[in-house]
Design an enzyme around this catalytic site. Sequence first.
Site, short mmCIF file in Angstrom:
data_model
loop_
_atom_site.label_atom_id
_atom_site.label_comp_id
_atom_site.label_asym_id
_atom_site.label_seq_id
_atom_site.Cartn_x
_atom_site.Cartn_y
_atom_site.Cartn_z
N TYR A 234 10.04 1.29 9.29
CA TYR A 234 9.21 2.12 9.63
C TYR A 234 8.05 1.47 10.66
O TYR A 234 7.12 0.87 10.05
CB TYR A 234 8.48 2.79 8.47
CG TYR A 234 7.52 3.97 8.48
CD1 TYR A 234 6.41 4.06 9.59
CD2 TYR A 234 7.62 5.16 7.81
CE1 TYR A 234 5.71 5.26 9.59
CE2 TYR A 234 7.04 6.25 7.79
CZ TYR A 234 5.86 6.28 8.79
OH TYR A 234 5.23 7.38 9.03
N GLU B 121 11.29 12.17 3.38
CA GLU B 121 10.35 11.40 2.61
C GLU B 121 9.55 12.27 1.50
O GLU B 121 8.89 12.94 1.89
CB GLU B 121 9.50 10.56 3.44
CG GLU B 121 9.93 9.36 4.09
CD GLU B 121 8.90 8.84 5.08
OE1 GLU B 121 9.41 7.90 5.85
OE2 GLU B 121 7.81 9.32 5.35
N ASP C 49 -3.88 7.71 4.41
CA ASP C 49 -3.68 9.24 4.79
C ASP C 49 -4.98 9.71 5.41
O ASP C 49 -6.31 9.61 5.02
CB ASP C 49 -3.09 9.72 3.81
CG ASP C 49 -1.62 9.57 3.52
OD1 ASP C 49 -0.82 9.39 4.49
OD2 ASP C 49 -1.48 9.13 2.34
#
Lengths: 417, 260
Positions: free
Chosen positions: B166, B41, B52
């Site tokens: 995912y 990725e 994040d």
Amino acid sequence: MEETTSNGQDSTASPPLGKPGKQPRVRAIPGRFGSYGGRYVPETLMAALQELEAAYAVARKDKAFRNEFHRLLADFAGRPTPLFLAERLTQELGGARIYLKREDLLHTGAHKINNCIGQALLARRMGKHRIIAETGAGQHGVATATVCALFGMECVVYMGTEDMRRQELNVFRMKLLGAEVRGVDSGSRTLKDAINEAMRDWVTNVRTTHYLLGSVLGAHPYPTMVRDFHRVIGQEARKQVLKAESRLPSAVIACVGGGSNAIGVFYEFIKDREVKLIGVEAGGRGHSLGEHAARFDGGGPGVLQGTYSYVLQDQGGQIALTHSVSAGLDYPAIGPEHAWLHDQGRAEYVSASDQEALDACLKLARMEGIIPALESAHAIAECIKRAPKMDKSDIVIVNVSGRGDKDIGILRENVAF
Amino acid sequence: MAIIFKQRPGLVAYITCGDPSLDISREVALAAIRAGADVIELGVPFSDPVADGPVIQRASERALRHGTNLAGVLQVAKQLRQQSNAGLIIFSYLNPILQFGLERFCAAAAEAGVDGALVTDLPVEEAAEYLRAMKSRKLAPVFLAAPTSPEKRLRDVAKHSRGFVYAISRTGITGTRQELAGDARSLVERLRVHTKLPIAVGFGVSTPEQFAEVGSFADAAVVGSAIVQRIEQNPGREAAAVSEFLASLTGTAQGAVGKG
């Protein structure tokens, strides 16, 4: 919170990535203003946003909810706020008659309390007892801490460390009210970074926590819901000006950070085409990227923190740093409904510089005995420029969104006697 | 399509491109592939990475400080494709792609030999035009599934994903954790009802034990922050450090199922 339909929310303009083609979706509340708005968040938050939208769609039509909201606006926050004829300022400027909508007189010192009462009531209905919020100038943080104390809810407020420095008084007020204030040290250490951190908290604790977002920003349904909770400003102002003058104003002026006080005072006048709506952005200390927060003067469409709107950014789509003397306007994106009003030409957006805002603050203090918040002072600055060019028969309403006590430290640094 | 997991668990390695430089990102990616990564990725740094944790936030800041942009990341992909058949996914927030231009992005990604993309803040509802553009270039859109996603959302995520799905192991931001939440296993089970695609589990995988555990219920593990942290802590020998780390991570697990 009345059930009149909005203008333009059914517009056929395309969102940035096309219309949701084959997936006809029944949304309780429209999520777009023309092509702006939408819901651009990580998957983890999607269910919570849908739950919030559904809860709000039911609550906004529930008489008991509306009655409770308006009872608290009256008995706790102190609504309605006066519409005050600023006679000395009017004379001094020699043009339009100037009325001030006195949101600065509300409990906690700014319009922000309207939305906080609404969302806290909603959080309680949803069974969420932990509240998080972001704050720039601290007014939304204080208002959130206040309603959390009122409702007995846990309260965490994220605030950039640069804003904590310049709005020290509000940090202390939040702590007095029992809130935990968490400093955010990333990026420009201002409002945008506080929102990032609040979103990170929310994505982690989404099952138990309501994110009490403080402006008409973020993913759907926030821009619509927050606007609805502030509509009362314009509803009152329209009635008050009709009572005082038997006619509508020529113009309504408000400062625009995310744009909650502006949309609140504008909304009721949107259908009155003869009323000019003027939003004042932060012109900061210069024209180049990073020196101001005027999204319509250098920004372009983009996605930030959940919504598609005008954003100050570089060519690669990285979000720009911003500057304003007022923490509440120091933010790189504008609420999506303002983007739509701008593109439709229904509202006009201008800017006032740091210095013009400081001068306007002092002028209002000296001429009318009102010390406005530096955010609101941007709206006063535009009024000072505009009123002299208008006819004496014209009427201008300026929304004084908050009071200036919180800014005493900055004023002390910047005003010479 | 080069998204193939050769053994279980497969390994998806995330790196923030441009941290500390695009050249080193390319070296690290090649080292990860040699250490067994099936898919890389390639993270596009963004100024406001709301999904994040601190490790990737810091990496993004470092990468942006010297001007890393989407074009540079695509250049890295192109170079990697010349040297490897591993799966290549562009991992980005939406705004850099919007400003680059959606059509232009898909054309450039296809031309570079990229297999697909994952856009963190683009849920399926808002993705119609993106899906069309991706499909027209035969690129695989990978969507996120979360423990909070109700059945209907999981069905839509599965329906629109290609390559793999995912699955986010827990509510929260990226970053390492002591243990994986029970959320991950049940999410994968719920997803299986809706798709035959491989399912990769990410967010918090950093130890051999966790890697092996993911292998017991999912097809692949995504390792991100733990790699980015090795890069941060080993200036001058980033590729070697990542290589060693991944060898220690996968050694046990892939050995245990007798295919490593």
